[in-house]
Design an enzyme around this catalytic site. Structure first.
Site, mmCIF file in Angstrom:
data_model
loop_
_atom_site.group_PDB
_atom_site.id
_atom_site.type_symbol
_atom_site.label_atom_id
_atom_site.label_comp_id
_atom_site.label_asym_id
_atom_site.label_seq_id
_atom_site.Cartn_x
_atom_site.Cartn_y
_atom_site.Cartn_z
ATOM 1 N N LYS A 150 15.443 -10.556 -8.569
ATOM 2 C CA LYS A 150 14.575 -10.176 -9.692
ATOM 3 C C LYS A 150 15.429 -9.874 -10.932
ATOM 4 C CE LYS A 150 10.655 -9.619 -9.893
ATOM 5 N NZ LYS A 150 9.515 -10.526 -10.195
ATOM 6 N N THR A 161 10.422 -5.457 -11.762
ATOM 7 C CA THR A 161 10.396 -4.271 -10.909
ATOM 8 C C THR A 161 11.431 -3.228 -11.339
ATOM 9 O OG1 THR A 161 10.883 -3.553 -8.648
ATOM 10 C CG2 THR A 161 11.954 -5.550 -9.353
ATOM 11 N N ASP A 162 11.169 -1.978 -10.962
ATOM 12 C CA ASP A 162 12.153 -0.914 -11.220
ATOM 13 C C ASP A 162 13.385 -1.048 -10.325
ATOM 14 O OD1 ASP A 162 11.024 -0.144 -8.791
ATOM 15 O OD2 ASP A 162 10.411 1.854 -9.449
ATOM 16 N N GLU A 163 13.281 -1.867 -9.259
ATOM 17 C CA GLU A 163 14.398 -1.951 -8.302
ATOM 18 C C GLU A 163 15.645 -2.572 -8.911
ATOM 19 O OE1 GLU A 163 13.601 -3.124 -4.338
ATOM 20 O OE2 GLU A 163 11.642 -2.162 -4.299
ATOM 21 N N TYR A 203 16.468 -8.982 -2.703
ATOM 22 C CA TYR A 203 15.235 -9.040 -3.518
ATOM 23 C C TYR A 203 15.517 -8.561 -4.946
ATOM 24 C CZ TYR A 203 10.959 -7.296 -5.691
ATOM 25 O OH TYR A 203 9.962 -7.011 -6.595
HETATM 26 P P1 NAD Z 1 3.001 -10.619 -3.397
HETATM 27 O O1 NAD Z 1 4.105 -10.971 -2.470
HETATM 28 O O2 NAD Z 1 1.814 -9.898 -2.883
HETATM 29 O O3 NAD Z 1 2.447 -11.951 -4.117
HETATM 30 C C1 NAD Z 1 3.290 -12.945 -4.603
HETATM 31 C C2 NAD Z 1 2.443 -14.169 -4.911
HETATM 32 O O4 NAD Z 1 3.318 -15.181 -5.443
HETATM 33 C C3 NAD Z 1 1.776 -14.786 -3.680
HETATM 34 O O5 NAD Z 1 0.457 -15.139 -3.974
HETATM 35 C C4 NAD Z 1 2.606 -16.020 -3.386
HETATM 36 O O6 NAD Z 1 1.871 -17.067 -2.762
HETATM 37 C C5 NAD Z 1 3.053 -16.404 -4.788
HETATM 38 N N1 NAD Z 1 4.297 -17.197 -4.786
HETATM 39 C C6 NAD Z 1 5.439 -16.942 -4.103
HETATM 40 N N2 NAD Z 1 6.349 -17.898 -4.351
HETATM 41 C C7 NAD Z 1 5.780 -18.753 -5.238
HETATM 42 C C8 NAD Z 1 6.218 -19.931 -5.900
HETATM 43 N N3 NAD Z 1 7.440 -20.425 -5.679
HETATM 44 N N4 NAD Z 1 5.381 -20.545 -6.752
HETATM 45 C C9 NAD Z 1 4.121 -20.077 -6.976
HETATM 46 N N5 NAD Z 1 3.644 -18.991 -6.360
HETATM 47 C C10 NAD Z 1 4.473 -18.314 -5.511
HETATM 48 O O7 NAD Z 1 3.694 -9.832 -4.582
HETATM 49 P P2 NAD Z 1 3.096 -8.652 -5.484
HETATM 50 O O8 NAD Z 1 3.338 -7.355 -4.805
HETATM 51 O O9 NAD Z 1 1.739 -9.025 -5.922
HETATM 52 O O10 NAD Z 1 4.121 -8.722 -6.715
HETATM 53 C C11 NAD Z 1 3.831 -9.540 -7.852
HETATM 54 C C12 NAD Z 1 4.976 -9.404 -8.834
HETATM 55 O O11 NAD Z 1 5.120 -8.046 -9.221
HETATM 56 C C13 NAD Z 1 6.335 -9.827 -8.257
HETATM 57 O O12 NAD Z 1 7.049 -10.485 -9.270
HETATM 58 C C14 NAD Z 1 7.002 -8.516 -7.905
HETATM 59 O O13 NAD Z 1 8.405 -8.633 -7.987
HETATM 60 C C15 NAD Z 1 6.455 -7.612 -8.976
HETATM 61 N N6 NAD Z 1 6.353 -6.175 -8.635
HETATM 62 C C16 NAD Z 1 5.729 -5.772 -7.494
HETATM 63 C C17 NAD Z 1 5.573 -4.404 -7.238
HETATM 64 C C18 NAD Z 1 4.877 -3.893 -6.004
HETATM 65 O O14 NAD Z 1 4.905 -2.676 -5.751
HETATM 66 N N7 NAD Z 1 4.225 -4.727 -5.218
HETATM 67 C C19 NAD Z 1 6.090 -3.467 -8.146
HETATM 68 C C20 NAD Z 1 6.738 -3.935 -9.302
HETATM 69 C C21 NAD Z 1 6.843 -5.288 -9.546
HETATM 70 O O1 DAU Z 2 9.655 -0.418 -6.690
HETATM 71 C C1 DAU Z 2 8.913 -1.592 -6.829
HETATM 72 C C2 DAU Z 2 8.998 -2.388 -5.546
HETATM 73 O O2 DAU Z 2 8.189 -1.718 -4.591
HETATM 74 C C3 DAU Z 2 8.562 -3.836 -5.716
HETATM 75 O O3 DAU Z 2 9.440 -4.483 -6.582
HETATM 76 C C4 DAU Z 2 8.534 -4.555 -4.361
HETATM 77 O O4 DAU Z 2 8.023 -5.865 -4.519
HETATM 78 C C5 DAU Z 2 7.642 -3.768 -3.431
HETATM 79 O O5 DAU Z 2 7.634 -4.370 -2.149
HETATM 80 C C6 DAU Z 2 8.110 -2.319 -3.330
HETATM 81 O O6 DAU Z 2 9.389 -2.237 -2.671
HETATM 82 P P1 DAU Z 2 9.715 -1.050 -1.622
HETATM 83 O O7 DAU Z 2 10.818 -1.490 -0.751
HETATM 84 O O8 DAU Z 2 9.855 0.246 -2.321
HETATM 85 O O9 DAU Z 2 8.286 -1.038 -0.845
HETATM 86 P P2 DAU Z 2 7.910 -0.940 0.696
HETATM 87 O O10 DAU Z 2 6.426 -0.744 0.756
HETATM 88 O O11 DAU Z 2 8.487 -2.042 1.502
HETATM 89 O O12 DAU Z 2 8.607 0.414 1.130
HETATM 90 C C7 DAU Z 2 8.317 1.629 0.456
HETATM 91 C C8 DAU Z 2 9.210 2.697 1.056
HETATM 92 O O13 DAU Z 2 8.783 2.952 2.398
HETATM 93 C C9 DAU Z 2 10.669 2.285 1.176
HETATM 94 O O14 DAU Z 2 11.483 3.425 0.957
HETATM 95 C C10 DAU Z 2 10.818 1.812 2.619
HETATM 96 C C11 DAU Z 2 9.824 2.680 3.352
HETATM 97 N N1 DAU Z 2 9.170 2.061 4.532
HETATM 98 C C12 DAU Z 2 8.614 0.831 4.380
HETATM 99 C C13 DAU Z 2 7.981 0.225 5.451
HETATM 100 C C14 DAU Z 2 7.369 -1.158 5.305
HETATM 101 C C15 DAU Z 2 9.095 2.767 5.724
HETATM 102 O O15 DAU Z 2 9.580 3.894 5.832
HETATM 103 N N2 DAU Z 2 8.460 2.169 6.776
HETATM 104 C C16 DAU Z 2 7.917 0.909 6.692
HETATM 105 O O16 DAU Z 2 7.377 0.402 7.704
#
Ligand code: NAD
Ligand code: DAU
Length: 352
Positions: A162, A132-134, A158
């Site tokens: 990561k 992730t970019d975080e 988180y």
């Molecule tokens: P998600 O939470 O929707 O899915 C995570 C999946 O991993 C789930 O199916 C869960 O059951 C599985 N899991 C969790 N713990 C596990 C374990 N110990 N063993 C096996 N499986 C396990 O997450 P996502 O949004 O699909 O993110 C996927 C990946 O991409 C993550 O590594 C996250 O850090 C990264 N990522 C997410 C975003 C985003 O915006 N969602 C952006 C950048 C990177």
């Molecule tokens: O940047 C990549 C990341 O993006 C991933 O690594 C994470 O797994 C993914 O969950 C996401 O993280 P964020 O914290 O940016 O996503 P989230 O959807 O939780 O929140 C997006 C923005 O919106 C953040 O600034 C918080 C804000 N927010 C979020 C929720 C859930 C609100 O204002 N209200 C809300 O109810």
């Protein structure tokens, strides 16, 4: 074949679906099925021999080792993680366990397996870590976007977990020569997104007549990428990325949260107007800020563009319209997620 971890989650499921839509190369999908894992995301693959689902924890080294010797995948793609920042603030333990210990155990199993492969297979093998970019921390309004060499400065449990996993992956390349690739992506959105994250939460709350909670002043900036563009970037990095390298993936699409929420409201006003004729924006409610809230993320994805020729296919306007439409067309998926009924899917469809 390839082995994917976390393939029942949001990005992993989109990746598996796209992969099998584009090729016949089988996928072993290893997922623990936490609250975020939903096999209904993969219901269209029911009975498809190209998809082998295994419920397992990436921290279970014995199980992962056994799967690696049984299936001999040419690549392991690690999507599995605890992914929600707010949950990491309330309870960091699971994040340490899966994102750090889990990635370590997975790396150990992969390293041992890779060491036994004959030279051509060993040479072609890849471990792709999805991050992730975080990990780069928060940007001021006037700072340039994150490049791959930006310092690591994670601010939440988180992102710290990561970051630790990224460092382990890097170290396994540097020390053992494991052929790794790491991708650091910005915020995704699209189908199958669990409605605890901003965009799906706003859609489902709006339709349910509930408040739309905007943290703080709503002016935090994220760089939004349609999930299928993230999947195409990962395929490209797997295909042509140089081992040991990091590739940033982003949407060239920075927007403040309040603008995202208003865009969702406007689309819903058009596609499914409220019965009382009021705009959905009347449901917006400013609430307390997230502790330690990162102000701005922005990804500089030019390395991926210039070296591997990847660009996102969707604009924010096209991607968000597809996303809102998907949620309107899948009320059962939303209802099952909200009621918890999606968790019964495993018993119903996968019980021996
Ligand atoms: P998600 O939470 O929707 O899915 C995570 C999946 O991993 C789930 O199916 C869960 O059951 C599985 N899991 C969790 N713990 C596990 C374990 N110990 N063993 C096996 N499986 C396990 O997450 P996502 O949004 O699909 O993110 C996927 C990946 O991409 C993550 O590594 C996250 O850090 C990264 N990522 C997410 C975003 C985003 O915006 N969602 C952006 C950048 C990177
Ligand atoms: O940047 C990549 C990341 O993006 C991933 O690594 C994470 O797994 C993914 O969950 C996401 O993280 P964020 O914290 O940016 O996503 P989230 O959807 O939780 O929140 C997006 C923005 O919106 C953040 O600034 C918080 C804000 N927010 C979020 C929720 C859930 C609100 O204002 N209200 C809300 O109810």
């Amino acid at each position: 074949m390839i082995l994917v971890t976390g393939g029942a989650g949001f990005i992993g499921a989109n990746f598996v679906l796209d992969w099998l839509a584009l090729s016949d190369e089988p996928v072993v999908n290893v997922d623990k099925l936490t609250y975020a894992g939903n096999l209904e995301n993969l219901s269209s693959l029911q009975g498809d021999a190209r998809h082998v689902f295994v419920q397992a924890d990436i921290a279970d080294g014995t199980c992962i080792s056994q799967l690696l010797s049984q299936y001999r995948p040419r690549a392991v793609l690690n999507f599995a993680a605890e992914s929600h920042v707010d949950r990491s603030i309330h309870g960091p333990e699971d994040f340490i366990q899966t994102n750090i210990v889990g990635t370590f155990r997975l790396l150990e199993a992969v390293r041992a397996h890779w060491g036994t492969l004959p030279a051509p297979e060993k040479h072609a093998f890849r471990f792709l870590h999805v991050s992730t970019d975080e990990v780069y921390g928060s940007l001021a309004a006037d700072e340039p976007a994150f490049t791959e060499t930006h310092r690591y400065e994670p601010n939440s449990p988180y992102s710290a977990s990561k970051a630790a996993s990224d460092h382990l992956v890097r170290a396994y390349h540097h020390t053992y020569g494991l052929p790794v690739l790491t991708t650091n992506c910005s915020n995704n959105y699209g189908p199958y997104h669990f409605p605890e994250k901003l965009i799906p939460l706003m859609i489902v709350n709006a339709l349910a007549g509930k408040p739309l909670p905007v943290y703080g002043d709503g002016m935090q900036v994220r760089d939004w990428l349609y999930v299928k563009d993230h999947c195409s970037a990962i395929r490209r990095v797997l295909q042509a990325g140089q081992t040991g390298e990091v590739y940033n993936i982003g949407g060239f699409n920075e927007k403040p949260n309040i603008q995202i929420v208003r865009s969702v409201c406007v689309l819903l006003d058009e596609l499914q107007p409220r019965q009382d004729g009021q705009p959905y924006s009347v449901q917006i409610s400013y609430v307390s800020d997230r502790p330690g809230h990162d102000r701005r993320y922005a990804i500089d994805a030019r390395k991926l563009e210039q070296q591997l020729g990847w660009r996102p296919a969707e604009t924010f306007e096209s991607g968000i319209r597809k996303t809102v439409q998907w949620y309107l067309e899948h009320p059962d998926w939303v209802a099952h997620v909200q009621s918890g009924a999606y968790r019964e899917w495993v018993q119903k469809h996968y019980a021996p």
